[in-house]
Design an enzyme around this catalytic site. Structure first.
Site, PDB file in Angstrom:
ATOM      1  N   ASN A 161       0.803  -1.234   0.000  1.00  0.00           N
ATOM      2  CA  ASN A 161       0.000   0.000   0.000  1.00  0.00           C
ATOM      3  C   ASN A 161       0.837   1.286   0.000  1.00  0.00           C
ATOM      4  O   ASN A 161       0.427   2.281  -0.587  1.00  0.00           O
ATOM      5  CB  ASN A 161      -1.034  -0.002   1.130  1.00  0.00           C
ATOM      6  CG  ASN A 161      -0.432  -0.176   2.500  1.00  0.00           C
ATOM      7  OD1 ASN A 161       0.735  -0.541   2.638  1.00  0.00           O
ATOM      8  ND2 ASN A 161      -1.229   0.060   3.515  1.00  0.00           N
ATOM      9  N   ARG A 169      11.133   3.207   5.855  1.00  0.00           N
ATOM     10  CA  ARG A 169      11.004   3.266   7.318  1.00  0.00           C
ATOM     11  C   ARG A 169      11.823   2.187   8.022  1.00  0.00           C
ATOM     12  O   ARG A 169      12.096   2.279   9.202  1.00  0.00           O
ATOM     13  CB  ARG A 169       9.532   3.055   7.682  1.00  0.00           C
ATOM     14  CG  ARG A 169       8.886   4.301   8.111  1.00  0.00           C
ATOM     15  CD  ARG A 169       7.459   4.298   8.385  1.00  0.00           C
ATOM     16  NE  ARG A 169       6.724   3.103   8.667  1.00  0.00           N
ATOM     17  CZ  ARG A 169       5.415   3.138   8.940  1.00  0.00           C
ATOM     18  NH1 ARG A 169       4.778   4.283   8.958  1.00  0.00           N
ATOM     19  NH2 ARG A 169       4.766   2.040   9.183  1.00  0.00           N
ATOM     20  N   LYS A 184      12.205  -8.048   1.277  1.00  0.00           N
ATOM     21  CA  LYS A 184      11.272  -8.745   0.393  1.00  0.00           C
ATOM     22  C   LYS A 184      10.033  -7.868   0.242  1.00  0.00           C
ATOM     23  O   LYS A 184       9.206  -7.773   1.146  1.00  0.00           O
ATOM     24  CB  LYS A 184      10.864 -10.113   0.963  1.00  0.00           C
ATOM     25  CG  LYS A 184      10.165 -10.963  -0.094  1.00  0.00           C
ATOM     26  CD  LYS A 184       8.938 -11.682   0.391  1.00  0.00           C
ATOM     27  CE  LYS A 184       7.731 -10.890   0.643  1.00  0.00           C
ATOM     28  NZ  LYS A 184       6.992 -10.403  -0.532  1.00  0.00           N
ATOM     29  N   PRO A 185       9.927  -7.174  -0.891  1.00  0.00           N
ATOM     30  CA  PRO A 185       8.759  -6.303  -1.078  1.00  0.00           C
ATOM     31  C   PRO A 185       7.525  -7.119  -1.429  1.00  0.00           C
ATOM     32  O   PRO A 185       7.626  -8.298  -1.781  1.00  0.00           O
ATOM     33  CB  PRO A 185       9.178  -5.425  -2.260  1.00  0.00           C
ATOM     34  CG  PRO A 185      10.144  -6.262  -3.040  1.00  0.00           C
ATOM     35  CD  PRO A 185      10.820  -7.191  -2.077  1.00  0.00           C
ATOM     36  N   SER A 239      -0.450  -7.600   7.387  1.00  0.00           N
ATOM     37  CA  SER A 239      -1.660  -7.960   8.123  1.00  0.00           C
ATOM     38  C   SER A 239      -1.323  -8.616   9.466  1.00  0.00           C
ATOM     39  O   SER A 239      -0.285  -9.254   9.623  1.00  0.00           O
ATOM     40  CB  SER A 239      -2.494  -8.917   7.280  1.00  0.00           C
ATOM     41  OG  SER A 239      -1.739 -10.085   7.012  1.00  0.00           O
ATOM     42  N   GLU A 260       4.482  -4.048  12.375  1.00  0.00           N
ATOM     43  CA  GLU A 260       3.536  -2.963  12.090  1.00  0.00           C
ATOM     44  C   GLU A 260       2.345  -3.617  11.416  1.00  0.00           C
ATOM     45  O   GLU A 260       2.410  -3.963  10.230  1.00  0.00           O
ATOM     46  CB  GLU A 260       4.175  -1.920  11.166  1.00  0.00           C
ATOM     47  CG  GLU A 260       5.371  -1.192  11.766  1.00  0.00           C
ATOM     48  CD  GLU A 260       4.996  -0.231  12.882  1.00  0.00           C
ATOM     49  OE1 GLU A 260       3.806   0.094  13.034  1.00  0.00           O
ATOM     50  OE2 GLU A 260       5.904   0.183  13.616  1.00  0.00           O
ATOM     51  N   ARG A 288      -7.271   9.102   1.874  1.00  0.00           N
ATOM     52  CA  ARG A 288      -5.850   9.061   1.506  1.00  0.00           C
ATOM     53  C   ARG A 288      -5.522   7.620   1.137  1.00  0.00           C
ATOM     54  O   ARG A 288      -5.933   6.678   1.812  1.00  0.00           O
ATOM     55  CB  ARG A 288      -4.986   9.503   2.689  1.00  0.00           C
ATOM     56  CG  ARG A 288      -3.523   9.682   2.326  1.00  0.00           C
ATOM     57  CD  ARG A 288      -2.784  10.340   3.480  1.00  0.00           C
ATOM     58  NE  ARG A 288      -2.552   9.391   4.554  1.00  0.00           N
ATOM     59  CZ  ARG A 288      -1.377   8.815   4.815  1.00  0.00           C
ATOM     60  NH1 ARG A 288      -0.335   9.078   4.056  1.00  0.00           N
ATOM     61  NH2 ARG A 288      -1.237   7.993   5.817  1.00  0.00           N
ATOM     62  N   CYS A 294      -3.233   1.385   6.791  1.00  0.00           N
ATOM     63  CA  CYS A 294      -3.454   0.829   8.131  1.00  0.00           C
ATOM     64  C   CYS A 294      -3.983   1.909   9.060  1.00  0.00           C
ATOM     65  O   CYS A 294      -4.675   1.612  10.025  1.00  0.00           O
ATOM     66  CB  CYS A 294      -2.156   0.246   8.674  1.00  0.00           C
ATOM     67  SG  CYS A 294      -0.800   1.428   8.593  1.00  0.00           S
ATOM     68  N   GLU A 391     -10.890  -4.559   9.092  1.00  0.00           N
ATOM     69  CA  GLU A 391     -10.172  -3.483   8.416  1.00  0.00           C
ATOM     70  C   GLU A 391     -10.760  -3.411   6.995  1.00  0.00           C
ATOM     71  O   GLU A 391     -10.642  -4.380   6.234  1.00  0.00           O
ATOM     72  CB  GLU A 391      -8.698  -3.876   8.376  1.00  0.00           C
ATOM     73  CG  GLU A 391      -7.786  -2.738   8.215  1.00  0.00           C
ATOM     74  CD  GLU A 391      -6.322  -3.160   8.325  1.00  0.00           C
ATOM     75  OE1 GLU A 391      -6.012  -4.359   8.277  1.00  0.00           O
ATOM     76  OE2 GLU A 391      -5.491  -2.261   8.436  1.00  0.00           O
TER      77      GLU A 391
END
Ligand code: NAP
Length: 491
Positions: A161, A169, A184-185, A239, A260, A288, A294, A391
């Site tokens: 996202n 970060r 690992k994206p 998640s 996170e 946004r 999240c 969510e």
């Protein structure tokens, strides 16, 4: 995707694995497709890392660790600073890439590039501020020295996202602290991560300090790394469901973990709030990233005396958003990232409508190519509705009402998540009470946006462990070592 977009992308964006300072194919030669969610078309094919590639990436990070931890903090800082400048310089390419692989409007992608770049600048400044302490023991004898050392090689697993910011970060504080890493994206958005690696390479980051391994088999490729004794830390954004599994897998080696995870943010509007400001904050907190955040407001909890007026104003504002391809001028709301995400949003809304809610705008998927879902406001949502416990990850604003402060707090805290809350009130004492009563890692007070590289981002309860950003962010990558020293007057 237009011809200009295709050629710009294929000429400028790397599609290989980045291991030990080299761009390379997967060991198997396999590739996987990257899709534009606004059309469903393939925009690139990216090398698909295997278990062997993952192993090679960790081996490279492990080899580079000792040298990197001894590199002068100032040198680490200068590399991050150059990377910040290069990221800003390359804003347009990164933003277009991000828009094409995950859908958000170009203006929002540019804002993410600016936000992600700030982590590089912030941690370039933090790199030279790592310190320990020295004290005399209470009995006046021994001396106590405390030093901070890099944790060691890290594995980073990031979501789709915010493909640049979520990587920055983690990678920026790790580099600042002297840690090497394997990133690992998300399989949906590998291109932005590869551009990020290229920036760090161009900024002078030595081989092996950062390795990037896109893969279509996240679990199979990362599980052996998590159980490899060369790995010292796992930092995951994604998640709660996957996070719990990764915490369990990390137990074997007692790995340091940062998590996170998901959120279910309540957005509280009291009867003394500035209603116009609350509506503007609500739109920002909800739309946004198309609601795929999240920290997106997930439940609007509004005092019963102003609920009607708030709902009408929110409906009008959300109705002004223009749904379309993120790369087209005028678009303010892009598609959802894939069909599974859209189906989940559509099912949650259908469930709420069946439970008695009313859609004052939106409420059903949009036909045609791409995964579009319109801005939706739901009023009259019963407190028992399923949509309030999940969510949503889409542009849907369910509104519930409360009678008094205690009830507002009860509703807000009735969630296993605790990432962020938003509160609109003009009563200072109430604002302070809320900051102590709400079970949350972050609180937006009369603002719909809390994320800031200089602040500790993170959640309580099942929203995670650890903090990213701020002076706290670098601590996640440092170990504390204590050295007891004999009384210098007794020897
Ligand atoms: P996800 O399905 O948990 O995936 C996140 C990452 O984990 C992806 O790279 C994914 O790879 C990988 N993954 C999935 N299964 C795995 C496994 N068994 N082992 C190792 N890695 C695995 O989450 P998502 O759908 O991408 O992202 C949305 C979630 O992220 C939401 O819950 C959102 O709240 C959360 N999020 C939290 C924050 C925060 O800071 N708290 C920020 C952004 C997002 P693939 O791409 O290959 O599936």
């Amino acid at each position: 995707m237009t011809v200009a977009e295709t050629s710009e992308l294929s000429a400028a964006v790397p599609t290989g694995l980045y291991i030990d300072g080299r761009w390379q194919d997967a060991a198997s030669g396999a590739v996987f497709d990257v899709i534009d969610p606004s059309t469903g078309a393939v925009i690139a094919r990216v090398a698909d890392a295997t278990v062997d590639d993952g192993e090679a990436a960790l081996a490279a990070a492990h080899r580079a660790q000792e040298g990197w931890s001894r590199t002068a903090p100032r040198e680490r800082a200068e590399i991050l600073r150059r990377a910040f400048e290069l990221t800003v310089e390359r804003t347009e390419l990164i933003a277009l890439t991000m828009t094409l692989e995950m859908g958000k409007p170009l203006a929002e992608s540019r804002a993410e590039v600016a936000y992600g770049a700030e982590f590089l600048r912030w941690f370039s400044e933090e790199a030279t501020r790592i310190s320990g302490r020295f004290a005399t023991a209470p009995d006046g004898k021994n001396r106590l020295m405390v030093i901070k050392r890099p944790v060691g090689p890290c594995l980073f697993i990031t979501p789709w996202n915010f493909p640049l910011a979520m990587a920055a970060r983690k990678v920026a504080p790790a580099i600042a602290a002297g840690c090497t890493s394997v990133l690992k994206p998300a399989a949906l958005t590998p291109l932005t991560a590869l551009l990020f690696a290229q920036i760090l390479e161009d900024a002078g980051l030595p081989a092996g300090v950062l390795n990037v391994i896109p893969t279509s088999r996240a679990g199979a490729v990362t599980a052996p790394l998590i159980s490899d004794e060369r790995l010292r830390k796992l930092s995951f954004t994604g998640s709660t469901e996957v996070g719990k599994r990764l915490i369990a897998a990390s137990a074997d080696q007692v790995l340091r973990v940062s998590m996170e995870l998901g959120g279910n943010a309540p957005f509280l509007v009291f009867d003394d709030a500035d209603l116009e400001a609350a509506v503007e904050g609500a739109v920002l907190a909800k739309l946004r990233n198309g609601g795929e955040a999240c920290v997106a407001a997930n439940r609007f909890v509004v005092h019963e005396s102003i609920a009607k007026e708030f709902s009408e104003k929110l409906t009008a504002r959300m109705g002004s958003y223009v749904l379309g391809r993120g790369s087209e001028p005028g678009t303010t709301l892009g598609p959802l990232v894939d069909e599974a995400t859209r189906t989940k949003v559509a099912e949650l809304v259908a469930g709420a409508l069946a439970e008695g809610a009313v859609a004052t705008i939106g409420g059903a998927s949009v036909d045609g190519p791409g995964y579009f879902y319109p801005a939706t406001v739901l009023t009259g949502v019963p407190l028992s509705a399923h949509i309030l416990t999940e969510e949503i990850f889409g542009p849907v604003a369910p509104i519930v009402t409360f009678r008094d402060e205690d009830e507002a707090v009860r509703i807000a805290n009735a969630s296993e998540y605790g990432l962020v809350c938003f509160v609109y009130t003009r009563d200072l004492n109430r604002a302070l009470r809320m900051s102590e009563r709400l079970e949350t890692g972050m609180l937006g007070m009369n603002t719909g946006l809390v994320s800031n590289p200089a602040a500790p981002f993170g959640g309580v309860k099942q929203s995670g462990l650890g903090r990213e950003g701020g002076s706290e962010g670098i601590e996640e990558y440092l170990e504390t070592s204590y050295i007891g020293i004999a009384d210098p007057f007794s020897v």
